[in-house]
Scaffold this active site. Structure first.
Site, short mmCIF file in Angstrom:
data_model
loop_
_atom_site.label_atom_id
_atom_site.label_comp_id
_atom_site.label_asym_id
_atom_site.label_seq_id
_atom_site.Cartn_x
_atom_site.Cartn_y
_atom_site.Cartn_z
N GLY A 37 -19.12 6.40 21.77
CA GLY A 37 -19.04 8.06 21.74
C GLY A 37 -17.82 8.77 21.86
O GLY A 37 -16.95 8.48 23.01
N THR B 161 -15.38 8.61 28.51
CA THR B 161 -16.81 9.10 28.57
C THR B 161 -17.07 10.40 28.92
O THR B 161 -16.87 10.69 29.97
CB THR B 161 -17.75 7.92 28.60
OG1 THR B 161 -18.97 8.61 28.49
CG2 THR B 161 -17.75 7.51 30.20
N ASP C 124 -19.99 11.02 29.56
CA ASP C 124 -21.10 10.56 30.70
C ASP C 124 -20.82 10.26 32.12
O ASP C 124 -21.21 10.46 33.10
CB ASP C 124 -21.90 9.48 30.25
CG ASP C 124 -22.58 9.70 28.84
OD1 ASP C 124 -22.72 10.59 28.28
OD2 ASP C 124 -23.04 8.67 28.40
N MET D 297 -26.40 15.90 27.22
CA MET D 297 -26.28 14.30 26.88
C MET D 297 -26.12 13.69 28.55
O MET D 297 -25.83 14.34 29.20
CB MET D 297 -25.00 14.01 25.97
CG MET D 297 -25.32 14.12 24.54
SD MET D 297 -23.93 13.79 23.64
CE MET D 297 -24.55 13.55 22.13
N ARG E 174 -26.92 9.36 28.89
CA ARG E 174 -28.17 8.77 28.67
C ARG E 174 -29.02 8.29 29.85
O ARG E 174 -29.99 8.71 30.00
CB ARG E 174 -27.40 7.14 28.19
CG ARG E 174 -28.42 6.59 27.02
CD ARG E 174 -27.67 5.21 26.71
NE ARG E 174 -27.02 5.57 25.37
CZ ARG E 174 -25.61 5.24 25.34
NH1 ARG E 174 -24.97 4.58 26.16
NH2 ARG E 174 -24.93 5.51 24.19
N GLU F 121 -30.74 14.51 28.48
CA GLU F 121 -31.48 13.86 27.25
C GLU F 121 -32.16 12.60 27.88
O GLU F 121 -33.25 12.13 27.09
CB GLU F 121 -30.47 13.39 26.33
CG GLU F 121 -29.61 12.48 26.93
CD GLU F 121 -28.52 11.92 25.61
OE1 GLU F 121 -28.51 12.61 24.57
OE2 GLU F 121 -27.80 11.32 26.09
N LEU G 25 -22.08 19.00 20.23
CA LEU G 25 -21.00 20.21 20.59
C LEU G 25 -20.25 20.06 21.89
O LEU G 25 -19.12 20.30 22.10
CB LEU G 25 -21.77 21.51 20.94
CG LEU G 25 -22.68 22.03 19.48
CD1 LEU G 25 -23.27 23.14 19.56
CD2 LEU G 25 -21.59 22.28 18.31
N GLN G 26 -21.18 19.37 22.85
CA GLN G 26 -20.53 19.34 24.28
C GLN G 26 -19.30 18.24 24.29
O GLN G 26 -18.60 18.27 25.32
CB GLN G 26 -21.57 18.96 25.19
CG GLN G 26 -22.29 17.60 24.97
CD GLN G 26 -23.80 17.53 25.54
OE1 GLN G 26 -23.99 17.42 26.68
NE2 GLN G 26 -24.73 17.56 24.67
N ARG G 27 -19.22 17.32 23.34
CA ARG G 27 -18.18 16.24 23.42
C ARG G 27 -17.17 16.65 22.23
O ARG G 27 -16.18 15.74 22.24
CB ARG G 27 -18.73 15.04 23.36
CG ARG G 27 -19.42 14.47 22.22
CD ARG G 27 -19.94 13.19 21.97
NE ARG G 27 -20.37 12.78 20.51
CZ ARG G 27 -20.92 11.85 20.42
NH1 ARG G 27 -21.75 11.08 21.06
NH2 ARG G 27 -21.39 11.41 19.17
O1 F6P Z 1 -21.27 8.02 24.51
C1 F6P Z 1 -22.01 8.36 25.34
C2 F6P Z 1 -22.94 9.36 24.66
O2 F6P Z 1 -22.25 10.78 24.43
C3 F6P Z 1 -24.21 9.70 25.41
O3 F6P Z 1 -24.12 10.94 26.14
C4 F6P Z 1 -25.14 9.79 24.17
O4 F6P Z 1 -26.29 9.53 24.62
C5 F6P Z 1 -24.47 9.06 23.21
O5 F6P Z 1 -23.20 9.08 23.47
C6 F6P Z 1 -24.77 9.36 21.65
O6 F6P Z 1 -24.12 8.56 20.99
P1 F6P Z 1 -24.12 8.67 19.46
O7 F6P Z 1 -22.93 9.28 18.98
O8 F6P Z 1 -24.00 7.20 18.92
O9 F6P Z 1 -25.30 9.32 18.77
#
Ligand code: F6P
Length: 410
Positions: free
Chosen positions: A12, A141, A143, A187, A189, A244, A299-301
């Site tokens: 991600g 990450t 996360d 987000m 996981r 999530e 949006l958060q990433r």
């Molecule tokens: O890379 C981590 C992450 O941002 C997690 O927080 C999230 O669950 C996941 O990626 C979502 O990823 P994708 O872009 O594959 O939906």
């Protein structure tokens, strides 16, 4: 050793992952690499020989500054799991033949715990066939769940974004003075670092979020409704930050209680979405209140307009540190951040074997939550606050942030 270097981005994206790419590129160039290749879509693209020479794309200081300010993965990304080379060697033979053809001496992979699995396998296979290519992991990450590193590049900016938007959501949620429950899905996981960042919103100009639900704490739907009911007796508008990845005692994700479809990636991770929607519906069904769900989702990433300058600086540094190590002969390691002091905040880099990181997850210590596990303590805030400090403004053109962008390569 090969004259060239190659770098890929995997997993991600984050809003600062390109600062690490800039760090790798500039350090390789200054240490004498002839060509620095970028893998398009990580190892998956490399297997199809989709690579680009980065020099014609990053020609001057302005390109580098734009790259640092451009969110998401410039090179594209993948979620590709390499097989075990003991049982399936073909893909490794193919990859190493491609690397040999490109005359690669150093290989850099910017990613999280799954991507470190790739680096670990490649380094191990390389050693087995006595290849002299050096494989280095560069952490990233949102996360923040990587072992051995104090925190991950990408987390500080996502945490800052969450702190900012939670303050704004809280302001909006109180305008009517009527009963209202806002559930915000964040987000992360299986680790609640990002959701915990909602606690940053509390300050002398903001009452803060009313409840924080992390995946580290088993979730009970009935207890949740009861807590909201009790809170609303004192305060009509309640704002809740929920991960999530919150799970029931039996291990099922709360979002699985809804009838939504959850795709599964190559690493077996379910796409988690719908937790806030499910909980807002459950509350509306059981309590006499208006509800709203807000899924911060991508949006958060990718909030390049709201990054932490500290984060961008560190993301650049870990890229450079990986290059330094590789050029000095190190392989099979990941660069980690080591906090030296909190006040003033100081961080340095160190190296750790990939085996200490790959496929593992660092969880939020429950000792950083209050007794009923609904709020973060001062220890967490002291940890997180330095990571969100200072800003790096995008370059605005015609009122919008300007990005550097590579058209998808065939
Ligand atoms: O890379 C981590 C992450 O941002 C997690 O927080 C999230 O669950 C996941 O990626 C979502 O990823 P994708 O872009 O594959 O939906």
């Amino acid at each position: 050793m090969g004259k060239n270097a190659i770098v890929g981005q995997s997993g991600g994206p984050t809003s600062v992952i390109n600062a690490s790419l800039a760090g790798v590129f500039e350090s390789c160039k200054s240490r004498g690499a002839d060509i620095v290749y970028g893998m398009c879509n990580g190892v998956a693209g490399l297997l199809e020989e989709r690579v680009v020479d980065l020099s014609p794309l990053l020609t001057d200081d302005l390109d580098i500054e734009l790259l640092k300010r451009t969110p998401s993965s410039f090179l594209g990304s993948c979620r590709y799991k390499l097989p075990d080379w003991h049982t399936d060697e073909a893909v490794y033979k193919k990859l190493f033949a491609i690397l040999e053809k490109l005359d690669i001496g150093c290989f850099f992979y910017i990613g999280g715990n799954d991507s470190m699995d790739t680096i670990g396998k490649l380094a191990e296979y390389g050693e087995c066939i006595q290849s002299d290519i050096r494989f280095m992991g560069v952490p990233k990450t949102i996360d923040n769940d990587l072992m051995v590193t104090d925190h991950t590049p990408g987390y500080g900016s996502a945490a800052k974004y969450i702190g900012v938007v939670m303050k704004e959501i809280i302001r909006d949620a109180t305008v009517y003075g009527t009963k209202y429950v806002t559930v915000v899905e964040i987000m992360g996981r299986n680790a609640g670092w990002l959701t915990a960042a909602a606690a940053l919103a509390k300050s002398d100009d903001c009452e803060g979020v009313d409840m924080i639900c992390l995946p580290e704490v088993p979730f009970h739907v009935e207890h949740f409704i009861e807590k909201v009911r009790v809170m609303q007796e004192k305060k009509p508008s309640i704002v809740i930050a929920v991960s999530e990845g919150v799970k029931l005692e039996d291990g099922r994700y709360v979002c699985e209680l809804a009838d939504d479809v959850h795709a599964v990636d190559a690493f077996g991770h379910k796409a988690l979405t719908g937790t806030a929607r499910y909980l807002a519906n459950v509350v509306a069904r059981n309590l006499d209140t208006k509800t709203r769900c807000i899924e911060l989702s991508t949006l958060q990433r990718c909030a390049g307009h709201l990054t932490s300058r500290t984060d961008i600086t560190e993301a650049y540094q870990v890229g450079g540190a990986a290059v330094k190590a590789a050029f000095e002969g190190v392989t099979g390691q990941m660069v980690a951040l080591k906090r030296i002091s909190n006040s003033p905040y100081q961080c340095t880099t160190e190296l750790h074997p990939i085996s200490e990181v790959a496929n593992l997850e660092k969880k939020v210590p429950l000792s950083w939550m209050n007794e009923d596990h609904t709020q973060m303590t001062e220890d967490f805030l002291a940890y997180a606050r330095p990571l969100i400090q200072a800003e790096l403004t995008p370059l605005y053109i015609a009122g919008l942030p300007h990005h550097i962008y590579m058209k998808p390569q065939k």
